[in-house]
Design a protein around this motif. Sequence first.
Motif, short mmCIF file in Angstrom:
data_model
loop_
_atom_site.label_atom_id
_atom_site.label_comp_id
_atom_site.label_asym_id
_atom_site.label_seq_id
_atom_site.Cartn_x
_atom_site.Cartn_y
_atom_site.Cartn_z
N GLU A 94 0.84 -1.21 0.00
CA GLU A 94 0.00 0.00 0.00
C GLU A 94 0.86 1.24 0.00
N ASP A 115 -0.66 -4.93 2.93
CA ASP A 115 -0.97 -3.67 3.60
C ASP A 115 -0.24 -3.75 4.93
N ASP A 118 -2.87 -1.69 8.70
CA ASP A 118 -4.25 -1.37 8.29
C ASP A 118 -4.99 -0.73 9.46
N GLY A 119 -5.64 0.39 9.17
CA GLY A 119 -6.39 1.09 10.22
C GLY A 119 -5.51 2.09 10.95
N ARG A 274 -8.57 -1.18 -1.10
CA ARG A 274 -7.77 -1.55 -2.26
C ARG A 274 -7.86 -3.04 -2.50
N GLU A 278 -6.20 -5.55 0.41
CA GLU A 278 -7.25 -5.47 1.45
C GLU A 278 -8.44 -6.35 1.04
MN MN Z 1 -5.72 -0.88 5.00
#
Ligand code: MN
Length: 331
Positions: A94, A115, A118-119, A274, A278
Amino acid sequence: MCDTNLITLNTWLLREEHSKLINRVEFANLMSGIALACKITSNAIKRAGFEQLFGLAGVTNVHSEDVKKLDIVANDAFKTALKSTREVFCMVSEEEESIIPVPEHQSGQFVITFDPLDGSSNLDANVSVGSIFAIWPKVSTDSNFSDKDVLRPGRQMYAAGYALYGSATMLVLTLGNGVFGFTLDYTVGEFVLTHADMKIKPRGSIYSINEGNSVFWEKATAEYVNSIKSGSSGRAPYSSRYIGSMVSDVHRTLLYGGIFMYPGDTKSPNGKLRYLYEVAPLSFIVEQAGGKSSDGKQPCLDIVPKTIHQRNPVFMGSSHDVTDLESFHKK
Ligand code: MN
Ligand code: AHG
Ligand code: MN
Ligand code: MN
């Protein structure tokens, strides 16, 4: 007396039932690199307060997002750990605009899309975040990668998984034969099997979506959400749960049932999430747990992305709930 019959990630991967796995030993070696990257990321998050790792790095990424310091720590950990396994042909992250090459002397047979964190908007508030990865067999026969190694439908994934940095650090993985959860035992530094053959129930009673976007929703999304909130579906109104970390929201959906949604809308026609790192890996996990993952009309795993950072609408979770959602989108 310590418990010596722990089933660690590595011993699980080398067990008899995986003897049919092609390149089993190389795959187990690859997974040791991914597990190391997750342990490094987990540790960095837990120490962020002492080591000034919260907050922004002062740069934006290809998605015009403000990159967090821990996004960079996690991204570096994944790139370094993966290259060191000598099992990786090329990578998509990412946090990197283009495909990441691997030096020829370290090149292997697997393509990884990930990724790293994430978050990450939740990090400074100490809310659960995760890492997501997908593992693909390479397509190119020579030493140069091309788009055909990465722009392919999720059905071609060899394996997929995520780490969840929550009250416990977990690694959830599928090799295409069920979903298995491993919890990090800090005392020995190993991911230990704790959730064998995870299954999602066919119908839940929780919906997970950012209602702050409801003014932009398509009619089908709005009508579906209204049907489960109002009880007009014939079932008791669903509860709303939304953490804003996809890994956390999907992990809860896996364990408790229900539906996670990041739809396309008038503001973002393809949604936010994405495809390669994801939507596709988490769709593989949800399908392998007996659930469904759709873009509203077709299974997400059948979609062929045109660019490595392509976004995709996604509705995933309990099969009956996702089927209901699709009935609104197919009207
Ligand atoms: Mn993510
Ligand atoms: P990332 O931190 O890797 O950029 O991903 C964030 C994603 C995903 O984790 C979550 O489901 C979604 O962003 C939440 O978006 P909204 O804040 O727009 O709801
Ligand atoms: Mn991001
Ligand atoms: Mn991220």
